[in-house]
Scaffold this active site. Sequence first.
Site, short mmCIF file in Angstrom:
data_model
loop_
_atom_site.label_atom_id
_atom_site.label_comp_id
_atom_site.label_asym_id
_atom_site.label_seq_id
_atom_site.Cartn_x
_atom_site.Cartn_y
_atom_site.Cartn_z
N THR A 13 -2.98 0.65 -4.29
CA THR A 13 -3.38 1.84 -3.55
C THR A 13 -4.68 2.41 -4.11
OG1 THR A 13 -2.72 4.11 -2.97
CG2 THR A 13 -1.94 3.28 -5.07
N THR A 14 -5.36 3.21 -3.29
CA THR A 14 -6.55 3.91 -3.80
C THR A 14 -6.21 5.33 -4.25
OG1 THR A 14 -7.18 4.83 -1.68
CG2 THR A 14 -8.02 2.67 -2.19
N ASN A 17 0.47 10.77 -7.72
CA ASN A 17 0.99 10.84 -6.35
C ASN A 17 2.00 9.73 -6.07
OD1 ASN A 17 -0.95 12.82 -6.08
ND2 ASN A 17 -2.34 11.59 -4.83
N LYS A 68 -5.72 19.80 -5.59
CA LYS A 68 -5.09 19.09 -4.47
C LYS A 68 -3.95 18.20 -4.95
CE LYS A 68 -4.72 15.20 -1.99
NZ LYS A 68 -4.67 13.78 -2.36
N GLY A 109 -10.20 7.47 -0.66
CA GLY A 109 -10.22 8.18 -1.94
C GLY A 109 -10.50 9.66 -1.75
N GLY A 110 -9.67 10.50 -2.36
CA GLY A 110 -9.80 11.95 -2.19
C GLY A 110 -11.11 12.50 -2.74
N ASP A 113 0.87 -1.17 0.00
CA ASP A 113 0.00 0.00 0.00
C ASP A 113 0.92 1.23 0.00
OD1 ASP A 113 -2.23 1.79 0.58
OD2 ASP A 113 -1.46 1.81 2.64
N GLU A 128 -0.51 11.15 5.15
CA GLU A 128 -1.84 11.78 5.27
C GLU A 128 -1.82 13.14 5.98
OE1 GLU A 128 -4.23 10.91 3.57
OE2 GLU A 128 -4.24 8.77 3.24
N ASP A 176 -0.22 5.09 0.92
CA ASP A 176 -0.48 6.09 1.97
C ASP A 176 -0.54 5.41 3.34
OD1 ASP A 176 -0.74 8.45 0.33
OD2 ASP A 176 -2.47 7.42 -0.52
#
Length: 248
Positions: free
Chosen positions: A120-121, A126, A83, A50-51, A7, A16, A9
């Site tokens: 990852t989500t 990123n 973002k 998820g953002g 993963d 985060e 984040d």
Amino acid sequence: MRALIFDVDGTLADTERDGHRVAFNAAFAECGLDWSWDEATYGELLQVAGGNERLMHYARVHRRISQPDSELLALVRRLHASKTTHYVERVASGAVQLRPGVARLISQARAEGLRLAIATTTTRDNVIALLQATLGTGSVDWFDAIGTAQEVAAKKPDPAVYRWVLERLQLPPGDTLALEDSRNGLIAATRAGIPCVVTPTDYSAAEDFAEALVRLTDLDSHPERSGQPVTLDDLRRWQALATRGPLG
Ligand code: XBP
Ligand code: MG
């Protein structure tokens, strides 16, 4: 065990609080909104993976915005694009470091011919920015599969991103090991049949990790050998217990 699936984040790096949260706040300011996510609020919002989904949830539940979905979605997409730009800039400037033991285990895995992947989500840009800033420009190629929000729409705890990665690797789940930091991530891996080690962060420390093979402070902190790093052989042993049982 033939592949490690990381993963991003919370697992590769504690992104985060000082990465994503700060970038969201910069986007709010840039778009002229008086929204601001303090550390505690962001901790609650992390339940929504998820953002884009997190922004949508906040707009509806916390700001009680009642615009139709299509209008709100346009605002959310604009905020999220802004973002992502802020986040990538922060990461590229060295604002985010890898967690203890991550670089060492990745390097050892490569030396021993163990395959590497990412599930990852988060947004693909990123991930690329983080890998390049922390492991070097060529490091993206070390990973045989990089599953992100661009490859799979359903976010963790949905197992879709792990299934996508397994398909890419052409490996059964029992030949792999996932490394996660959150309950959402652990559930995603578990539902895909992948044994999972967790290294929680301050944000996820209170979550339930009952399904995990083992819970570690970080990859440089062996749970029984105080002050010692976790080795690939430790990971192999835990993984084998999960897939073959104590008698092998
Ligand atoms: C990570 C996330 C992501 C990031 C933000 O979860 O939920 O949404 O917080 O990234 P996990 P985006 O570690 O379980 O993959 O804004 O790019 O979605
Ligand atoms: Mg995570």
